[in-house]
Design a protein around this motif. Structure first.
Motif, short mmCIF file in Angstrom:
data_model
loop_
_atom_site.label_atom_id
_atom_site.label_comp_id
_atom_site.label_asym_id
_atom_site.label_seq_id
_atom_site.Cartn_x
_atom_site.Cartn_y
_atom_site.Cartn_z
N PRO C 40 0.83 -1.20 0.00
CA PRO C 40 0.00 0.00 0.00
C PRO C 40 0.86 1.26 0.00
O PRO C 40 2.03 1.24 0.38
CB PRO C 40 -0.81 -0.12 1.28
N ASN C 42 0.80 3.82 1.78
CA ASN C 42 1.22 4.32 3.09
C ASN C 42 2.28 3.45 3.75
O ASN C 42 2.74 3.79 4.83
CB ASN C 42 0.02 4.38 4.04
N TYR C 43 2.60 2.32 3.14
CA TYR C 43 3.50 1.40 3.83
C TYR C 43 4.83 2.08 4.17
O TYR C 43 5.34 2.90 3.41
CB TYR C 43 3.77 0.17 2.96
N ARG C 44 5.34 1.75 5.34
CA ARG C 44 6.60 2.37 5.75
C ARG C 44 7.49 1.31 6.32
O ARG C 44 7.04 0.38 6.97
CB ARG C 44 6.33 3.44 6.82
#
Lengths: 388, 224, 202, 207
Positions: C40, C42-44
């Motif tokens: 996704p 927003n993945y971090r």
């Protein structure tokens, strides 16, 4: 021959020879910290007479990560990612409990949309926690991995939601003082709604798998009974308390968040045995789905964070606050003392699963070792929270 | 639920001799608490639990708090007659509070669904007399939490059924949650050195030979 | 009747077994190294340093203000600020980090460094295949390992990068206006055109 | 037990339908595709380990699904989670009980270096202070894919191991230790705080 033992430590091990009957002789067994079904690094010292438990002392501290000490050494904001790692199944509710306490401490208002998002995420957390708990519990009963796989499959869907919103599957670090970090897009909400709408199908399947199953009934009914008086005195909270028939849910009592706006019921058990505790989770999942459906309909547009709250150099006024929420495992509280600095002077977590373990011995006495595993599984402990 | 003043008055009527102070909390949470003296803590707790109007049957949270010796400066505006004229003068008073360890109990009622009532008891000092009465006989939920305070703060709870270390190992001697605890110096590889971390540990423990150049000392002491 | 519960359970298992062939809801296995679940936006995972332009060293947005070092909860960032100023890619003299290390064996991906950074200089990466056989050198990210271009950032998280670009462009424009409004005599060597809008559109 | 086969010859033979292998390749091929991990979870990362074993990521595709509850039957210890000082002696003991050849994956920041909890008084700053670690996975927690990546990295490492010669695999070298001393609980800390035979931190240059 029967031996009476005052303390487990003072007990001498009786000689066990191949020919001797084990009944009447006490055998001390140390279960854990590396044990397949102690749900992490939990250890119990058990005194057995034959196969029956006569004494049981839990031993903690194998995952004592000094959460409270670290919390006193980092800033208020810096503790937020650490709370994720308390009960690592339910990072969202941990975030909320901590944010709620800090908001009480500093007197911060939360915008409406943020409160709705918090309710949605907390209830999603409850769904995935209860689902995985049931999987683990059935695993402990000898169903091997099958129900656990089904539970983890549903959990994955919810984790995908968490990940696309907050950026991490488990350690969401999503809430901030006075709101939330990222806004949920319309697509996200639609996708979440879709997953929640399909969730009852899984609950029904799971119910079919366990409710009428003869093995489950034989292993859980009348095992590990708790009386309501003992449960209240020992500070048991969450589904375990309600399985004893005590109607106490912080969502109803404190009415934090926007829970008073939602219609939901509190499932209550009758006997306080393992079966009731298990069913409590199944029923609560149904109620959570109901709350989520209402929340998806009601969620308003608007800001998600209170703009007055500073991110850096956040200093709450001198004082103290105790905030608590109904986490999936019970009442999760944070007690904070501020001395006006950027770090809390005292940072304390009230861990539900730690206190729920108080009566483990009372529940297990007179049952067999195999039942201990089932009883322990039904308490729903996570060592990150028990030992902190 | 009735106000703390009313509860205080009723306790003092019901438990003769009990000394109760109301500790005000200036923060926005407005959770004020009652400080109870150690001799009557058990009686007061029992009364709080059994009183039909209060029924505080659920002890939610037990916390230890370590307070070092501190001085509190209070500035009060006092009307004084200076040079025959009445003036408002700021008068600063310093109050020395000796260090103590406090146990804080958060009580709720499951019967009446109200709370919290917060009671605090404190030890007389931090070293020899770090003793408190145990409230485990009244609320069993205090059992593990008081053990935890014993483990991490070193407070002995009189009347506790099973007071042992709970989180640390039995051989451990320090009380790590105390504010003056220094952790052992085992920072060998610290690629992101924040010197305060390194400095904090150093004076309290002998430096380890591998890192602090003890080898060169041995070499230097050789007759050359 | 005894046994019905078990039969019902078996039916559930059978339904899952058959269903997994037809039903996408039942999440079939992802054949990881060959096929991957899309990450996704927003993945971090771990932080990296953004640079503008082509030169990874000159273009670093980081000015070594050390806020992230101070705010990092597990204290995994180490910065040494330069003594001198060097021109950044736009030619403006700036302080720069002489050393910028992140110990990814300590980092807990909380992205507080990203939130506190006033210069949009540090962002979260999506790279997660970082298994190493050695810990000390391999897992200590130096400045050179950390520097990644703005184009890379636009590729991995387009929405956020667009917002950041717009914000920076607006700030640059405001600065240019302020400069133009100020008496021109005081600063004769003003760069003629503001390059910021071109950067945003590129 | 030949060291290597001429690659050209091998491909030529393969074209003729003859498959040639060395003892070493066969041995390593067998070993690397049946790594049985110890069913052993410490903290948060253990949940991601379970997720890796569950159906979506399915570690069984790499031959690692047989999680053994007993160290005697396991080849691989995945140290998944924070190692506290109270737990460290037990982990070393479990490692000592595993049969050779044995491998260790340090999963997650806590197992590598203490991670975010590094500054805690009860947290061991890396399991490699007491036992040798083969693969390190940074992340907090690492994604299931990252664990699979580390698993493949371990398989590559096993594949490279030599059966004979000067730099043969450690478990075949009788001079290499396969058990390590278990630290004892001390008054302030574990004793010793690190095993100097195993833990060799580099000298750090400071500015």
């Amino acid at each position: 021959m029967s031996a009476t033992v005052e303390t487990l430590e003072a007990m001498e091990r009786p000689p066990v020879s191949m020919g001797s009957r084990l009944e009447g002789e006490l055998l001390e067994v140390s279960m854990g910290p590396q044990h397949p079904s102690t749900h992490g690094v939990f250890r119990m010292n058990v005194a057995l007479e034959g196969e029956v438990v006569r004494k049981l002392k839990p031993v903690f501290g194998y995952l004592h990560r000094n959460h409270e000490k670290i919390g006193e050494n980092v800033s208020y904001l810096g503790s937020m990612p650490y709370t994720d790692r308390l009960d690592y199944f339910c990072s969202m509710t941990n975030n909320w409990a901590y944010a709620l306490s800090v908001e009480k401490l500093a007197g911060i208002e939360v915008p409406e949309r943020a409160e709705y998002l918090r309710v949605i995420l907390a209830e999603l957390t409850r769904l995935q926690n209860h689902a995985s708990l049931l999987g683990f519990l059935l695993n402990d009963m000898g169903a091997w991995g099958t129900p656990l796989m089904y539970a983890f499959r549903e959990r994955e869907k919810i984790l995908d939601l968490f990940e696309s919103l907050s950026g991490s599957r488990m350690m969401c670090d999503y809430m901030r003082f006075g709101g939330c970090r990222v806004d949920a897009s319309r697509e996200w909400l639609a996708y979440a709604k879709k997953i929640v709408d399909r969730f009852p199908r899984f609950v029904d399947e799971l119910e079919q798998l366990i409710v009428g199953n003869e093995v489950v009934i034989a292993r859980t009914q009348n095992v590990g009974n708790v009386s309501p008086e003992l449960a209240v005195s020992a500070g048991i909270t969450g589904p375990m308390l309600r399985a004893c028939g005590v109607n106490y849910d912080v969502r109803k009592v404190d009415g934090y968040g926007f829970y008073p706006r939602f219609k939901f019921r509190i499932p209550l058990g009758e006997h306080g045995d393992t079966y009731d505790r298990l069913m409590m989770r199944v029923l609560e999942m149904g109620e959570s789905v109901g709350i989520l459906k209402q929340a998806f309909e009601q969620i308003p547009a608007g800001p998600i964070i209170n703009p007055k709250v500073k991110i850096r150099a956040f200093r709450p006024p001198v004082g103290e606050a105790y905030g608590r929420i109904e986490a999936p495992k019970g009442e999760l509280g944070f007690y904070l003392i501020s001395d006006g600095g950027t770090n809390p002077y005292r940072y304390r977590v009230r861990p539900p699963s730690f206190i729920n373990l108080t009566i483990l011995e009372d529940m297990c006495l007179g049952h067999t070792v195999a039942d201990v595993m089932v009883i322990l599984g039904s308490i729903d402990i996570v060592m990150g929270e028990v030992d902190r | 639920m009735e106000s703390l003043e009313e509860i205080k008055a009723r306790i003092e009527a019901a438990v003769p001799g009990a000394k109760i102070d109301i500790v005000t909390n200036g923060g926005p949470s407005q959770q004020h608490s009652l400080r109870v003296d150690n001799e009557h803590a058990c009686d007061v707790a029992k009364w709080l639990r059994d009183d039909p109007a209060l029924r505080l049957d659920f002890c939610s949270n037990v916390t230890g708090v370590d307070w070092l010796d501190r001085t509190v400066k209070k500035t009060v505006k006092v009307k004084k007659v200076v040079d025959g004229e009445e003036k408002e003068v700021n008068e600063t008073t310093e109050e020395k509070i000796p260090g103590h360890i406090e146990a804080v109990y958060h009580l709720y009622s499951m019967t009446h669904k109200h709370g919290p009532v917060i009671i605090r008891i404190r030890t007389s000092d931090r070293v020899e007399n770090a003793c408190l009465p145990s409230l485990t006989p009244i609320w069993r939920s205090a059992e593990f939490q008081e053990r935890e305070i014993f483990d991490l703060y070193g407070v002995k709870f009189d009347g506790h059924p099973d007071l042992r270390r709970i989180l640390m190992w039995d051989e451990f001697e320090d009380y790590p949650m105390r504010k003056d605890y220094r952790e052992p110096d085992d920072y060998e590889y610290e690629p992101t050195p924040h010197d305060d971390v390194l400095e904090r540990a150093k004076p309290y423990y002998t430096p380890r030979p591998q890192i602090d150049g003890a080898e060169s000392i041995v070499e230097g002491s050789k007759p050359t | 009747m005894i046994g019905t519960g078990i039969l019902k359970g078996m039916a559930v298992t059978a339904r899952n077994f058959v269903g997994s062939y037809f039903d996408k809801e039942r999440l079939i296995t992802v054949q990881y190294p060959e096929e991957r679940n899309p990450l996704p936006e927003n993945y971090r995972n771990f932080p990296f340093l953004v640079y503008d332009g082509d030169d990874p060293q000159a273009g670093l947005r980081c000015v070594a203000c050390k806020i992230c070092e101070k705010e990092c909860p597990p204290q995994c960032i180490y910065i040494v600020k330069s003594e001198d100023k060097k021109p950044d890619y736009m030619g403006k003299p700036q302080f720069y980090p002489k050393i910028f290390d992140i110990d990814v064996s300590v980092c807990m991906s909380c992205q507080i460094c990203v939130e506190v950074c006033p210069f949009e200089a540090i962002k979260m990466d999506k790279e997660f295949e970082l298994s190493r056989r050695e810990r000390f050198d391999a897992l200590l990210m130096r400045k050179d390992d950390l520097a990644k271009s703005n184009d890379y950032y636009r590729r991995i998280s387009p929405t956020d990068a667009a917002q950041v670009d717009a914000k920076l462009a607006a700030a640059a424009e405001a600065a240019a206006k302020r400069k133009a409004a100020a008496p021109a005599a005081s600063k004769p060597a003003t760069p003629a055109a503001s390059p910021a809008p071109t950067r945003a559109s590129s | 037990m030949s060291e290597g086969i001429d690659e050209v010859l091998r491909s030529k033979l393969q074209q003729q339908g003859v498959w040639v292998s060395s003892m070493q390749e066969l041995y390593n091929w067998g070993r690397k595709n049946s790594i049985w991990p110890l069913q052993f979870g410490l903290a948060c990362c253990a949940i991601e380990m379970i997720a890796t074993a569950a159906s979506r990521y399915d570690i069984a595709r790499f031959g690692g699904e047989v999680f053994r509850p007993s160290p005697r039957q396991a080849d691989l210890m995945i140290v998944a989670g924070t190692v506290t000082k109270k737990m460290a002696p037990q982990i070393v003991r479990l490692y000592n009980q595993m049969a050779d050849p044995k491998y260790v994956i340090a999963m997650g920041a806590c197992a590598i270096s203490g991670g975010p909890f590094k500054q805690g008084y009860n947290v061991l700053k890396g399991i490699d202070r007491y036992i040798p670690v083969d693969v390190y996975i940074p992340g907090c927690p690492p994604r299931p894919e990252a664990l699979l990546h580390a698993f493949m990295e371990l398989q590559r490492k096993i594949d490279e191991q030599k059966l004979s010669g000067a730099n043969k695999a450690a478990h075949l070298d009788s001079e290499q230790p396969s058990e390590f001393p278990v630290p004892a609980f001390g008054k302030h800390d574990l004793e010793p705080p690190a095993n100097p035979d195993v833990f060799h931190p580099p000298k750090l240059e400071r500015v």
